[in-house]
Design an enzyme around this catalytic site. Structure first.
Site, mmCIF file in Angstrom:
data_model
loop_
_atom_site.group_PDB
_atom_site.id
_atom_site.type_symbol
_atom_site.label_atom_id
_atom_site.label_comp_id
_atom_site.label_asym_id
_atom_site.label_seq_id
_atom_site.Cartn_x
_atom_site.Cartn_y
_atom_site.Cartn_z
ATOM 1 C CB VAL A 43 -0.931 0.004 1.242
ATOM 2 C CG1 VAL A 43 -1.785 1.257 1.260
ATOM 3 C CG2 VAL A 43 -1.787 -1.249 1.264
ATOM 4 C CG LEU A 44 2.918 1.929 -3.175
ATOM 5 C CD1 LEU A 44 3.274 2.045 -4.648
ATOM 6 C CD2 LEU A 44 4.142 1.654 -2.326
ATOM 7 C CB SER A 45 -1.555 6.426 -1.410
ATOM 8 O OG SER A 45 -2.795 5.770 -1.635
ATOM 9 N N GLY A 46 -2.326 6.638 1.470
ATOM 10 C CA GLY A 46 -3.284 6.556 2.575
ATOM 11 C C GLY A 46 -4.725 6.666 2.135
ATOM 12 C CB THR A 54 0.823 4.670 4.003
ATOM 13 O OG1 THR A 54 -0.246 5.500 3.561
ATOM 14 C CG2 THR A 54 2.010 4.805 3.073
#
Length: 190
Positions: A43-46, A54
């Site tokens: 997971v690269l973003s919130g 993230t």
């Protein structure tokens, strides 16, 4: 002491095997390990917080039939040729033979601007996640990460082997010395 040594050996050996499999799987799949239709994704973003944060590692399952998807499901889809996005379905419409999905990240104020065609849907979220493990997977996909994750456990195993061999040699020397002393004492007493 022997029990602790054996436990340490099993832990290090298991760590080496797991890290080697992760690195090989990550490198061969282009960045995300996949087994039996299940893929681990970083997971690269919130955008999906609090569902997952993230840096988490989430498990998604390859979609076999998009008709089974429902409003509220979390899906992974290709936004463009190189970008996979994992968001929640908030609405579905049918257009001819195709389904179109309106998606939104749980933490985003607005829905995604483009509808997602059923042809672009790749997987759905299984509900399994490992917090912060995505950072390790991302690191493993980099050349330096590959080297570190393979070399460090190997060095640890070599150090463990050296300590074990040194300990065994000392034990042999101690027993040999004791045997020599015992033999010398028996020879003197007769």
């Amino acid at each position: 002491m022997r029990l602790i040594s054996n436990i340490l050996y099993v832990i290090i050996f298991t760590l080496i095997i797991v890290l080697t499999l992760v690195v090989i799987s990550t490198r061969s799949s282009g960045g995300e390990p996949a087994v039996f239709g299940y893929t681990l994704k970083s997971v690269l973003s919130g955008s999906m917080e609090p569902e997952f944060n993230t840096g988490s590692l989430i498990l998604v399952k390859e979609i076999t039939d998009v008709k089974e998807l429902q409003k509220g499901d979390v899906i992974t889809f290709m936004q463009d040729a190189n970008t996979a996005v994992t968001h929640r379905i908030i609405d579905m419409t049918k257009q001819g033979d195709h389904l179109l999905f309106k998606t939104k990240g749980d933490n985003n104020a607005a829905a995604d601007s483009a509808l997602v065609s059923d042809e672009n849907v790749r997987a759905h979220y299984t509900g399994f996640q490992l917090p912060y493990a995505g950072y390790i997977l991302h690191f493993a996909s980099q050349p330096i990460g590959t080297a570190v994750l393979l070399i460090v456990p190997g060095v640890m195993l070599l150090v463990y082997a050296f300590v074990t061999i040194t300990s065994a040699i000392r034990e042999i020397e101690r027993k040999t010395k004791a045997l020599e002393t015992d033999t010398k004492d028996n020879t003197m007493s007769t």
